[in-house]
Design a protein around this motif. Sequence first.
Motif, PDB file in Angstrom:
ATOM      1  N   ASP A 338      -1.908 -12.078   0.557  1.00 25.83           N
ATOM      2  CA  ASP A 338      -1.450 -12.606  -0.727  1.00 25.83           C
ATOM      3  C   ASP A 338      -2.122 -13.951  -0.983  1.00 25.83           C
ATOM      4  O   ASP A 338      -1.498 -14.897  -1.469  1.00 25.83           O
ATOM      5  CB  ASP A 338       0.067 -12.747  -0.735  1.00 25.83           C
ATOM      6  CG  ASP A 338       0.641 -12.793  -2.148  1.00 25.83           C
ATOM      7  OD1 ASP A 338      -0.046 -12.329  -3.073  1.00 25.83           O
ATOM      8  OD2 ASP A 338       1.766 -13.296  -2.318  1.00 25.83           O
ATOM      9  N   ALA A 339      -3.420 -14.001  -0.672  1.00 26.09           N
ATOM     10  CA  ALA A 339      -4.152 -15.264  -0.721  1.00 26.09           C
ATOM     11  C   ALA A 339      -4.982 -15.427  -1.977  1.00 26.09           C
ATOM     12  O   ALA A 339      -5.840 -16.301  -2.041  1.00 26.09           O
ATOM     13  CB  ALA A 339      -5.057 -15.390   0.516  1.00 26.09           C
ATOM     14  N   TYR A 340      -4.741 -14.570  -2.994  1.00 27.75           N
ATOM     15  CA  TYR A 340      -5.512 -14.739  -4.221  1.00 27.75           C
ATOM     16  C   TYR A 340      -5.071 -16.000  -4.952  1.00 27.75           C
ATOM     17  O   TYR A 340      -5.890 -16.739  -5.491  1.00 27.75           O
ATOM     18  CB  TYR A 340      -5.361 -13.532  -5.144  1.00 27.75           C
ATOM     19  CG  TYR A 340      -6.232 -13.654  -6.374  1.00 27.75           C
ATOM     20  CD1 TYR A 340      -7.564 -13.272  -6.327  1.00 27.75           C
ATOM     21  CD2 TYR A 340      -5.746 -14.208  -7.550  1.00 27.75           C
ATOM     22  CE1 TYR A 340      -8.386 -13.423  -7.425  1.00 27.75           C
ATOM     23  CE2 TYR A 340      -6.560 -14.356  -8.656  1.00 27.75           C
ATOM     24  CZ  TYR A 340      -7.882 -13.962  -8.591  1.00 27.75           C
ATOM     25  OH  TYR A 340      -8.697 -14.129  -9.675  1.00 27.75           O
ATOM     26  N   ASN A 341      -3.762 -16.260  -4.959  1.00 25.09           N
ATOM     27  CA  ASN A 341      -3.266 -17.454  -5.620  1.00 25.09           C
ATOM     28  C   ASN A 341      -1.875 -17.733  -5.105  1.00 25.09           C
ATOM     29  O   ASN A 341      -1.235 -16.875  -4.492  1.00 25.09           O
ATOM     30  CB  ASN A 341      -3.268 -17.307  -7.139  1.00 25.09           C
ATOM     31  CG  ASN A 341      -3.646 -18.605  -7.835  1.00 25.09           C
ATOM     32  OD1 ASN A 341      -3.434 -19.691  -7.289  1.00 25.09           O
ATOM     33  ND2 ASN A 341      -4.212 -18.510  -9.016  1.00 25.09           N
ATOM     34  N   ALA A 342      -1.372 -18.940  -5.391  1.00 24.47           N
ATOM     35  CA  ALA A 342      -0.043 -19.301  -4.918  1.00 24.47           C
ATOM     36  C   ALA A 342       0.522 -20.423  -5.770  1.00 24.47           C
ATOM     37  O   ALA A 342      -0.198 -21.306  -6.224  1.00 24.47           O
ATOM     38  CB  ALA A 342      -0.084 -19.738  -3.450  1.00 24.47           C
ATOM     39  N   ASN A 343       1.829 -20.361  -5.967  1.00 26.04           N
ATOM     40  CA  ASN A 343       2.583 -21.424  -6.618  1.00 26.04           C
ATOM     41  C   ASN A 343       3.985 -21.382  -6.029  1.00 26.04           C
ATOM     42  O   ASN A 343       4.313 -20.464  -5.258  1.00 26.04           O
ATOM     43  CB  ASN A 343       2.574 -21.244  -8.136  1.00 26.04           C
ATOM     44  CG  ASN A 343       3.126 -19.899  -8.563  1.00 26.04           C
ATOM     45  OD1 ASN A 343       4.310 -19.610  -8.383  1.00 26.04           O
ATOM     46  ND2 ASN A 343       2.267 -19.045  -9.122  1.00 26.04           N
ATOM     47  N   ASP A 424      -7.987 -25.533   9.096  1.00 26.36           N
ATOM     48  CA  ASP A 424      -8.701 -24.568   8.267  1.00 26.36           C
ATOM     49  C   ASP A 424      -8.465 -23.146   8.759  1.00 26.36           C
ATOM     50  O   ASP A 424      -7.777 -22.908   9.760  1.00 26.36           O
ATOM     51  CB  ASP A 424     -10.207 -24.880   8.251  1.00 26.36           C
ATOM     52  CG  ASP A 424     -10.799 -25.018   9.650  1.00 26.36           C
ATOM     53  OD1 ASP A 424     -10.341 -24.306  10.567  1.00 26.36           O
ATOM     54  OD2 ASP A 424     -11.721 -25.828   9.831  1.00 26.36           O
ATOM     55  N   ALA A 425      -9.063 -22.191   8.028  1.00 20.76           N
ATOM     56  CA  ALA A 425      -8.882 -20.778   8.349  1.00 20.76           C
ATOM     57  C   ALA A 425      -9.449 -20.428   9.718  1.00 20.76           C
ATOM     58  O   ALA A 425      -8.914 -19.556  10.415  1.00 20.76           O
ATOM     59  CB  ALA A 425      -9.540 -19.917   7.279  1.00 20.76           C
ATOM     60  N   ARG A 426     -10.531 -21.099  10.124  1.00 23.44           N
ATOM     61  CA  ARG A 426     -11.123 -20.819  11.436  1.00 23.44           C
ATOM     62  C   ARG A 426     -10.132 -21.124  12.556  1.00 23.44           C
ATOM     63  O   ARG A 426      -9.958 -20.329  13.490  1.00 23.44           O
ATOM     64  CB  ARG A 426     -12.397 -21.635  11.617  1.00 23.44           C
ATOM     65  CG  ARG A 426     -13.114 -21.345  12.939  1.00 23.44           C
ATOM     66  CD  ARG A 426     -14.279 -22.300  13.135  1.00 23.44           C
ATOM     67  NE  ARG A 426     -15.266 -22.133  12.081  1.00 23.44           N
ATOM     68  CZ  ARG A 426     -16.263 -21.244  12.142  1.00 23.44           C
ATOM     69  NH1 ARG A 426     -16.376 -20.451  13.197  1.00 23.44           N
ATOM     70  NH2 ARG A 426     -17.133 -21.150  11.165  1.00 23.44           N
ATOM     71  N   ALA A 449      -8.199 -22.137  -3.332  1.00 15.03           N
ATOM     72  CA  ALA A 449      -8.883 -23.320  -2.819  1.00 15.03           C
ATOM     73  C   ALA A 449      -8.789 -23.417  -1.306  1.00 15.03           C
ATOM     74  O   ALA A 449      -9.636 -24.055  -0.659  1.00 15.03           O
ATOM     75  CB  ALA A 449      -8.294 -24.585  -3.460  1.00 15.03           C
ATOM     76  N   ALA A 450      -7.789 -22.789  -0.712  1.00 16.95           N
ATOM     77  CA  ALA A 450      -7.618 -22.832   0.742  1.00 16.95           C
ATOM     78  C   ALA A 450      -8.520 -21.842   1.470  1.00 16.95           C
ATOM     79  O   ALA A 450      -8.660 -21.908   2.690  1.00 16.95           O
ATOM     80  CB  ALA A 450      -6.160 -22.548   1.107  1.00 16.95           C
ATOM     81  N   HIS A 451      -9.113 -20.891   0.754  1.00 20.41           N
ATOM     82  CA  HIS A 451     -10.041 -19.907   1.328  1.00 20.41           C
ATOM     83  C   HIS A 451      -9.407 -19.076   2.446  1.00 20.41           C
ATOM     84  O   HIS A 451     -10.083 -18.687   3.405  1.00 20.41           O
ATOM     85  CB  HIS A 451     -11.304 -20.598   1.858  1.00 20.41           C
ATOM     86  CG  HIS A 451     -12.049 -21.370   0.804  1.00 20.41           C
ATOM     87  ND1 HIS A 451     -12.664 -20.766  -0.261  1.00 20.41           N
ATOM     88  CD2 HIS A 451     -12.249 -22.708   0.666  1.00 20.41           C
ATOM     89  CE1 HIS A 451     -13.222 -21.695  -1.028  1.00 20.41           C
ATOM     90  NE2 HIS A 451     -12.985 -22.879  -0.502  1.00 20.41           N
ATOM     91  N   LEU A 452      -8.139 -18.779   2.324  1.00 19.04           N
ATOM     92  CA  LEU A 452      -7.503 -17.959   3.362  1.00 19.04           C
ATOM     93  C   LEU A 452      -7.887 -16.494   3.252  1.00 19.04           C
ATOM     94  O   LEU A 452      -7.603 -15.712   4.162  1.00 19.04           O
ATOM     95  CB  LEU A 452      -5.983 -18.115   3.306  1.00 19.04           C
ATOM     96  CG  LEU A 452      -5.422 -19.468   3.780  1.00 19.04           C
ATOM     97  CD1 LEU A 452      -3.932 -19.385   3.997  1.00 19.04           C
ATOM     98  CD2 LEU A 452      -6.109 -19.946   5.063  1.00 19.04           C
ATOM     99  N   GLU A 453      -8.561 -16.115   2.149  1.00 20.34           N
ATOM    100  CA  GLU A 453      -9.096 -14.750   2.108  1.00 20.34           C
ATOM    101  C   GLU A 453     -10.130 -14.544   3.208  1.00 20.34           C
ATOM    102  O   GLU A 453     -10.342 -13.419   3.684  1.00 20.34           O
ATOM    103  CB  GLU A 453      -9.691 -14.434   0.733  1.00 20.34           C
ATOM    104  CG  GLU A 453     -10.950 -15.189   0.389  1.00 20.34           C
ATOM    105  CD  GLU A 453     -10.700 -16.547  -0.220  1.00 20.34           C
ATOM    106  OE1 GLU A 453     -11.666 -17.152  -0.735  1.00 20.34           O
ATOM    107  OE2 GLU A 453      -9.536 -17.026  -0.195  1.00 20.34           O
ATOM    108  N   ASP A 454     -10.777 -15.640   3.649  1.00 19.62           N
ATOM    109  CA  ASP A 454     -11.713 -15.541   4.774  1.00 19.62           C
ATOM    110  C   ASP A 454     -10.976 -15.168   6.060  1.00 19.62           C
ATOM    111  O   ASP A 454     -11.496 -14.404   6.891  1.00 19.62           O
ATOM    112  CB  ASP A 454     -12.447 -16.875   4.973  1.00 19.62           C
ATOM    113  CG  ASP A 454     -13.300 -17.254   3.774  1.00 19.62           C
ATOM    114  OD1 ASP A 454     -13.654 -16.348   2.996  1.00 19.62           O
ATOM    115  OD2 ASP A 454     -13.600 -18.450   3.617  1.00 19.62           O
TER     116      ASP A 454
END
Length: 483
Positions: A338-343, A424-426, A449-454
Amino acid sequence: MIPLTAAAIAEATGGHLVAGTDPLLRVTAPASIDSRRVDPGGVFAALPGRHTDGHHHGPAAIAAGAALVLASRPLAAPAVQVADVTIALGALARHVASHLSATVIGITGSNGKTTTKDLAAQVLAPLGPVVATDGSYNNELGFPLTVLRATTDTRYLVLEMGTRGRGHLSYLCDLVTPHVGVVLNVGTAHLGQYPDGQPGIAAAKSELLTGLPTADHGGLAVLNADDPLVAAMAPQTHGRAQWWSHHPHPTHVHARDVRLTSDGRAGFTLHTPEGAAPVTLSLTGRHHVSNALAVAATAHGLGLDTMMIAQALTYAQPRSTGRMQTIVRDDDVTLIHDAYNANPDSMAAALTTLAAMTARRRIAVLGEMAELGEHAAHAHRHLGMLAARASLDLLIAVGDEHAALIADAARTTRGNLEILAVPDAREAHDVLRRGLCPGDLVLIKASRAAHLEDLVTVLSDSRPAAADRDQGGAAGPERPSTA
């Protein structure tokens, strides 16, 4: 797209043909802003991007099959030159829309637009050809690109409509006037872009309703009766109001007996003024009941019967990636992407769903919620408190300042919860790679912006099983989505 000549496109956009361009050159396919993804016979819109200028790729687009380039300066290729390519795309969409007989459905709201759009497209499909927004192409670029995919055979044109401020939806409605306007909710997404807070968001969303035709001309406003800010918009439309709610009401489309399966899918009994029928969604999360009700109210307002609506909702599948997308790996680890967007609202909904699902361990990987402005610190502290109360076994907060706020608030709220803050995601992947076991359930959620899709990508590459329930999604414009 309806076939047009180069001369007709020049006239519609207020541009002129570049020297050597045949006025009778026919354009028979939609527009694209990616020279690598042009349709044969289509238009390539040359836009400046983050890393390159689309004008540099005009000749390559023609070589790849495009018939014409829409450009703001002369090119050595068949082209229409305009003052502003984005505005010209909108003008071209307006021209194409004037030749369509489709029922146009506009969908806006702070949360749930993409899922609602995907469901609506599937529910309406049995009645005739549907063209709907790909992914979240919901702004001044994505909106006209969707319209330009429609043809004279299109029966329903389902358009997701986002806004970054006052006037944005008015602009989109001026391009293509919807017959049906669906307002889902007024939440806290992109709150930092609205100095006057939620009232400002409500005013921006209501522009969809003021643009609707009268009821006598097919205008239909589909409204959330449970959201006071949405309900207050009803007097602003000349269209007929169709209400939906989670609470029983004889004239509202509503849900009863809402339940959640062990794998997080919602079931309920759909009620309309004409009858009732059971629905079991394929989507993960109780909050999708709201999206389904909005679609049911839309379909009911367009004349579909209750049983047909319920069956179509039950058969509908997830189409857009990164929105409570369930991925089951072959080692029985389940990821919820669910990393496309968040609020704040969508974070709360995702954590509620996670807490209700059966798992060996529940793990939440949470990153930054962007575009909250002066509300950001409070929102991230509140998120930490929610996470601590969500029956988690492990919380991983990803990022810098905001991640620290999430982690600190969670520790204060629940001292025995295992909490890690990583940059970060790494680093998050390193933690999960060492510790995941069969039966674990991992929610991964943040703004883009967090790039958690990676993180989802590398975790999914650990031999994901064919049980991935979401096969949809497509790349979009560089500015694909607004609130």
